[in-house]
Design an enzyme around this catalytic site. Structure first.
Site, PDB file in Angstrom:
ATOM      1  N   TYR A 102     -16.401  -5.672  -2.460  1.00  0.00           N
ATOM      2  CA  TYR A 102     -15.307  -6.636  -2.559  1.00  0.00           C
ATOM      3  C   TYR A 102     -14.237  -6.118  -3.513  1.00  0.00           C
ATOM      4  O   TYR A 102     -13.042  -6.257  -3.258  1.00  0.00           O
ATOM      5  CB  TYR A 102     -15.827  -7.997  -3.040  1.00  0.00           C
ATOM      6  CG  TYR A 102     -16.743  -8.673  -2.050  1.00  0.00           C
ATOM      7  CD1 TYR A 102     -16.217  -9.412  -0.992  1.00  0.00           C
ATOM      8  CD2 TYR A 102     -18.125  -8.567  -2.163  1.00  0.00           C
ATOM      9  CE1 TYR A 102     -17.056 -10.032  -0.077  1.00  0.00           C
ATOM     10  CE2 TYR A 102     -18.965  -9.187  -1.256  1.00  0.00           C
ATOM     11  CZ  TYR A 102     -18.430  -9.910  -0.212  1.00  0.00           C
ATOM     12  OH  TYR A 102     -19.268 -10.508   0.689  1.00  0.00           O
ATOM     13  N   GLU A 114     -25.713  -0.558  12.698  1.00  0.00           N
ATOM     14  CA  GLU A 114     -24.635   0.426  12.542  1.00  0.00           C
ATOM     15  C   GLU A 114     -25.120   1.676  11.810  1.00  0.00           C
ATOM     16  O   GLU A 114     -24.762   2.792  12.194  1.00  0.00           O
ATOM     17  CB  GLU A 114     -23.440  -0.192  11.823  1.00  0.00           C
ATOM     18  CG  GLU A 114     -22.689  -1.197  12.671  1.00  0.00           C
ATOM     19  CD  GLU A 114     -21.410  -1.689  12.026  1.00  0.00           C
ATOM     20  OE1 GLU A 114     -20.964  -1.124  10.996  1.00  0.00           O
ATOM     21  OE2 GLU A 114     -20.821  -2.655  12.547  1.00  0.00           O
ATOM     22  N   CYS A 142     -16.324  -8.012   8.691  1.00  0.00           N
ATOM     23  CA  CYS A 142     -16.569  -8.546   7.352  1.00  0.00           C
ATOM     24  C   CYS A 142     -18.013  -8.316   6.913  1.00  0.00           C
ATOM     25  O   CYS A 142     -18.301  -8.347   5.716  1.00  0.00           O
ATOM     26  CB  CYS A 142     -16.194 -10.015   7.288  1.00  0.00           C
ATOM     27  SG  CYS A 142     -16.996 -11.047   8.518  1.00  0.00           S
ATOM     28  N   HIS A 143     -18.910  -8.052   7.862  1.00  0.00           N
ATOM     29  CA  HIS A 143     -20.311  -7.778   7.515  1.00  0.00           C
ATOM     30  C   HIS A 143     -20.451  -6.476   6.736  1.00  0.00           C
ATOM     31  O   HIS A 143     -21.458  -6.259   6.082  1.00  0.00           O
ATOM     32  CB  HIS A 143     -21.185  -7.744   8.776  1.00  0.00           C
ATOM     33  CG  HIS A 143     -20.796  -6.699   9.770  1.00  0.00           C
ATOM     34  ND1 HIS A 143     -19.784  -6.896  10.690  1.00  0.00           N
ATOM     35  CD2 HIS A 143     -21.262  -5.446   9.985  1.00  0.00           C
ATOM     36  CE1 HIS A 143     -19.659  -5.805  11.435  1.00  0.00           C
ATOM     37  NE2 HIS A 143     -20.541  -4.908  11.025  1.00  0.00           N
ATOM     38  N   ASN A 183     -13.247 -15.195   7.674  1.00  0.00           N
ATOM     39  CA  ASN A 183     -12.871 -14.386   8.823  1.00  0.00           C
ATOM     40  C   ASN A 183     -13.402 -15.038  10.108  1.00  0.00           C
ATOM     41  O   ASN A 183     -14.609 -15.179  10.263  1.00  0.00           O
ATOM     42  CB  ASN A 183     -13.451 -12.973   8.656  1.00  0.00           C
ATOM     43  CG  ASN A 183     -13.352 -12.134   9.906  1.00  0.00           C
ATOM     44  OD1 ASN A 183     -12.463 -12.318  10.729  1.00  0.00           O
ATOM     45  ND2 ASN A 183     -14.271 -11.198  10.050  1.00  0.00           N
TER      46      ASN A 183
END
Length: 167
Positions: free
Chosen positions: A97, A155, A128-129, A120
């Site tokens: 962040y 991912e 945003c993850h 979001n």
């Protein structure tokens, strides 16, 4: 607002589109999703069809970036700035962040960035993850922490397998 629903490995997703583009991708228990009251179901909406195709490709591991017209008008100017910055975080990577706050030129706005991140409306498409605490901890996710963990693991695994094929 037009909407459709699709199944995903993370459960049912509700996709929403306006005249401007894709406006929402919501999980079943999405924290800030107000529901479809007043929306019209439209399984033939061009943007919704394209979004379904690209999300299916993402979950199949053949897509790492989305190419969709987006409608960010639900957010404030600051939220939109954060959401645009989120799109620069590469597939399989994470960012804190604090780093995101610095990226938008407002290093003191870490909490505000976190709040904007949580608001979001375009989960997965605007990643945003991929934002985590500076100590590496996974913090809140409007789509649920379990979904955040699953997306990050998916991912990371996919990125690792892509790197193995390149070398």
């Amino acid at each position: 607002m037009k909407f459709t629903e699709m199944d995903s490995p993370l459960g049912r997703l509700t996709l929403a589109a306006s005249e401007r583009g894709l406006a929402g991708v919501y999980f079943e228990d999405h924290r800030h999703f107000k529901g479809i009251v007043g929306w019209q179901e439209d399984d033939e909406h061009e943007v919704l069809i394209l979004a379904q195709q690209q999300l299916a490709e993402f979950f199949a591991g053949t897509r790492t970036e989305f190419e969709l017209p987006l409608d960010l008008s639900a957010g404030t100017g600051f939220q939109q700035q954060v959401w645009r910055a989120l799109q620069s975080i590469p597939f399989g990577a994470t960012q804190s962040y604090g780093a995101l706050a610095k990226q938008i030129g407002n290093p003191q706005a870490v909490r505000a960035v976190g709040s904007a991140n949580g608001r979001n409306p375009l989960s997965i498409v605007i990643p945003c993850h991929r934002v985590i605490a500076s100590n590496g901890a996974l913090t809140g996710y409007a789509g649920g922490l379990k979904n955040k963990q699953s997306l990050l693991k998916f991912e990371a695994d996919k990125r690792r397998s892509l790197c193995l094929h390149i070398t």
